[in-house]
Scaffold this motif. Sequence first.
Motif, PDB file in Angstrom:
ATOM      1  N   SER A  80      49.464  38.369  48.252  1.00  0.00           N
ATOM      2  CA  SER A  80      48.437  39.305  48.714  1.00  0.00           C
ATOM      3  C   SER A  80      47.043  38.708  48.670  1.00  0.00           C
ATOM      4  O   SER A  80      46.155  39.154  49.396  1.00  0.00           O
ATOM      5  N   HIS A  81      46.841  37.738  47.786  1.00  0.00           N
ATOM      6  CA  HIS A  81      45.494  37.216  47.567  1.00  0.00           C
ATOM      7  C   HIS A  81      45.435  35.721  47.871  1.00  0.00           C
ATOM      8  O   HIS A  81      46.451  35.023  47.762  1.00  0.00           O
ATOM      9  N   PRO A  82      44.245  35.241  48.246  1.00  0.00           N
ATOM     10  CA  PRO A  82      44.158  33.847  48.707  1.00  0.00           C
ATOM     11  C   PRO A  82      44.404  32.802  47.614  1.00  0.00           C
ATOM     12  O   PRO A  82      44.060  33.014  46.451  1.00  0.00           O
ATOM     13  N   VAL A  83      44.997  31.699  48.058  1.00  0.00           N
ATOM     14  CA  VAL A  83      45.231  30.540  47.178  1.00  0.00           C
ATOM     15  C   VAL A  83      44.551  29.338  47.823  1.00  0.00           C
ATOM     16  O   VAL A  83      44.821  29.023  48.988  1.00  0.00           O
ATOM     17  N   ILE A  84      43.658  28.711  47.073  1.00  0.00           N
ATOM     18  CA  ILE A  84      42.914  27.556  47.591  1.00  0.00           C
ATOM     19  C   ILE A  84      43.286  26.332  46.765  1.00  0.00           C
ATOM     20  O   ILE A  84      43.230  26.366  45.533  1.00  0.00           O
ATOM     21  N   ALA A  85      43.672  25.273  47.462  1.00  0.00           N
ATOM     22  CA  ALA A  85      44.034  24.032  46.756  1.00  0.00           C
ATOM     23  C   ALA A  85      42.955  22.980  46.969  1.00  0.00           C
ATOM     24  O   ALA A  85      42.468  22.788  48.087  1.00  0.00           O
ATOM     25  N   ILE A  86      42.590  22.332  45.862  1.00  0.00           N
ATOM     26  CA  ILE A  86      41.677  21.189  45.894  1.00  0.00           C
ATOM     27  C   ILE A  86      42.510  19.975  45.509  1.00  0.00           C
ATOM     28  O   ILE A  86      43.177  19.979  44.463  1.00  0.00           O
ATOM     29  N   LEU A  87      42.490  18.973  46.379  1.00  0.00           N
ATOM     30  CA  LEU A  87      43.395  17.838  46.186  1.00  0.00           C
ATOM     31  C   LEU A  87      42.715  16.678  45.470  1.00  0.00           C
ATOM     32  O   LEU A  87      41.547  16.368  45.736  1.00  0.00           O
ATOM     33  N   CYS A  88      43.478  16.049  44.581  1.00  0.00           N
ATOM     34  CA  CYS A  88      43.035  14.814  43.927  1.00  0.00           C
ATOM     35  C   CYS A  88      43.949  13.671  44.369  1.00  0.00           C
ATOM     36  O   CYS A  88      45.154  13.850  44.487  1.00  0.00           O
ATOM     37  N   GLU A  89      43.343  12.509  44.570  1.00  0.00           N
ATOM     38  CA  GLU A  89      44.114  11.267  44.686  1.00  0.00           C
ATOM     39  C   GLU A  89      43.674  10.387  43.535  1.00  0.00           C
ATOM     40  O   GLU A  89      42.555  10.566  43.003  1.00  0.00           O
ATOM     41  N   ASP A 157      52.736  28.268  49.645  1.00  0.00           N
ATOM     42  CA  ASP A 157      51.968  29.409  49.105  1.00  0.00           C
ATOM     43  C   ASP A 157      50.465  29.123  49.072  1.00  0.00           C
ATOM     44  O   ASP A 157      49.709  29.859  48.449  1.00  0.00           O
ATOM     45  N   ILE A 158      50.051  28.039  49.738  1.00  0.00           N
ATOM     46  CA  ILE A 158      48.628  27.663  49.730  1.00  0.00           C
ATOM     47  C   ILE A 158      48.003  28.012  51.085  1.00  0.00           C
ATOM     48  O   ILE A 158      48.586  27.731  52.131  1.00  0.00           O
ATOM     49  N   ASP A 159      46.830  28.650  51.047  1.00  0.00           N
ATOM     50  CA  ASP A 159      46.194  29.121  52.284  1.00  0.00           C
ATOM     51  C   ASP A 159      45.152  28.152  52.833  1.00  0.00           C
ATOM     52  O   ASP A 159      44.931  28.101  54.045  1.00  0.00           O
ATOM     53  N   PHE A 160      44.463  27.435  51.938  1.00  0.00           N
ATOM     54  CA  PHE A 160      43.369  26.548  52.371  1.00  0.00           C
ATOM     55  C   PHE A 160      43.383  25.302  51.488  1.00  0.00           C
ATOM     56  O   PHE A 160      43.656  25.394  50.288  1.00  0.00           O
ATOM     57  N   VAL A 161      43.055  24.158  52.109  1.00  0.00           N
ATOM     58  CA  VAL A 161      43.065  22.882  51.369  1.00  0.00           C
ATOM     59  C   VAL A 161      41.740  22.165  51.588  1.00  0.00           C
ATOM     60  O   VAL A 161      41.219  22.120  52.705  1.00  0.00           O
ATOM     61  N   MET A 162      41.227  21.600  50.484  1.00  0.00           N
ATOM     62  CA  MET A 162      40.003  20.787  50.574  1.00  0.00           C
ATOM     63  C   MET A 162      40.174  19.497  49.770  1.00  0.00           C
ATOM     64  O   MET A 162      40.808  19.513  48.711  1.00  0.00           O
ATOM     65  N   MET A 163      39.590  18.452  50.288  1.00  0.00           N
ATOM     66  CA  MET A 163      39.546  17.180  49.563  1.00  0.00           C
ATOM     67  C   MET A 163      38.348  16.406  50.085  1.00  0.00           C
ATOM     68  O   MET A 163      37.988  16.553  51.251  1.00  0.00           O
ATOM     69  N   ALA A 164      37.707  15.617  49.238  1.00  0.00           N
ATOM     70  CA  ALA A 164      36.569  14.811  49.699  1.00  0.00           C
ATOM     71  C   ALA A 164      36.803  13.353  49.309  1.00  0.00           C
ATOM     72  O   ALA A 164      37.285  13.076  48.209  1.00  0.00           O
ATOM     73  N   HIS A 165      36.470  12.459  50.237  1.00  0.00           N
ATOM     74  CA  HIS A 165      36.734  11.026  50.038  1.00  0.00           C
ATOM     75  C   HIS A 165      35.417  10.243  50.061  1.00  0.00           C
ATOM     76  O   HIS A 165      34.620  10.416  50.988  1.00  0.00           O
ATOM     77  N   PRO A 166      35.189   9.366  49.078  1.00  0.00           N
ATOM     78  CA  PRO A 166      33.967   8.539  49.120  1.00  0.00           C
ATOM     79  C   PRO A 166      34.001   7.579  50.305  1.00  0.00           C
ATOM     80  O   PRO A 166      35.077   7.151  50.733  1.00  0.00           O
TER      81      PRO A 166
END
Length: 397
Positions: A80-89, A157-166
């Motif tokens: 019912s509620h949003p799930v946001i994933a932040i990715l690490c490498e 089950d994840i709605d949005f994904v974010m990751m940032a790369h140098p």
Amino acid sequence: MEASLFAQMISESLAKNKEEFNNLSQLIWAHPETQYDEHFAHALLTDFLSKEGFVVEKAYAGVPTAFRAEIATSDYVVGSHPVIAILCEYDALPEIGHACGHNLIAEVGIAAGCAVRDVLLSNSQTKFPGKVVVLGCPAEEGGGGKIDLINFGCFRDIDFVMMAHPFPHDVLHCITLGIERCTVEFFGRATHASCQPWEGVNALDAAISAYNAVSLSRQQMKPDWRAHAIIAKGGTVPNVIPDHSESQYYMRCQNMEDMAILKSKLIQCFECAAEATGCRMVLSWDPKPYLPLRSNRTMASTFGDFAQAENLVYGPDPGLHGSSDIGNVSMVVPTIHPRFFVGESHLIHTREFQKLAGSSKTQPYCLRMAKIMALTAVELFINKSLREKVTREFDGC
Ligand SMILES: [Zn+2]
Ligand SMILES: [Zn+2]
């Protein structure tokens, strides 16, 4: 609650733990581990996230160096509620270590995850149910760890994904190319290279012929296509005609329709080389191609607005395009993958960038990225119409 209060809460959260974030980054940098061998980084990051109150699953999805760490509001309801994933490498390159700066990706991901956690758990002041997931993704530099996670259903089950790369430049709407990798082996017949060279079938000649044919065909390739290779095995001593050679080819394109054309062109080059030299050819494809990134423009635009408020103004894409398995993730979940400048304009995969990635002077840039990422995540939690717009774009509506 006012947006500025979220910004303040996030800034305080980042400032509170900044020494620890830097420490994690430096330790990973000092212990470079290549694909699927990131045991030190896995233990370090999962221990930290457990200590910070996240529910942590080590060796996630059956991948020994993957992890999932999550935290939800008390009123969060699954589905019912949003799930946001932040990715690490956190994987490194052979020989030159953290020349892609994945220790900094981990630093940004952990810092942003902790900041979002602090906002979510301040629920006496904020009322938006949701869950933040920090996902530990191994083996980006070959291996395709994120593809393992996709195949295991980890993004369902994840709605949005974010990751940032140098990177040497700040890039908001990042482009990464799809990549297919193959190994081409030629098998011939060994013989004495002086006494009876005419009895031999030269597998090195086949490798050279294929390489040259691919090089000649570049004139007929589109500007954004890439084909590059090494000859990994080409015989043992000059006085034996090589009966075996092995070459490795990478092919890259911005879309998979072009990739099919590029692949067929290269296969023709390989087959002609086999025909011309009389060798037998064995062609093996990497079973996990990386797909081109489909950056979600709606999410990226929100990210860009918060970036502007942090005095980060994006210019045009400088056109330096690599490949990443984040592309595969972007095909199953709305995803953004901005690149961020870390103080000096060295190109990644160089010894200069490796040195820079281990310097604490990158931290202000990492913390700024973590802040913008956390603000974007919070905006997604609180703004239903933004979530719907992102999803509509992803669905192609
Ligand atoms: Zn890299
Ligand atoms: Zn990288």
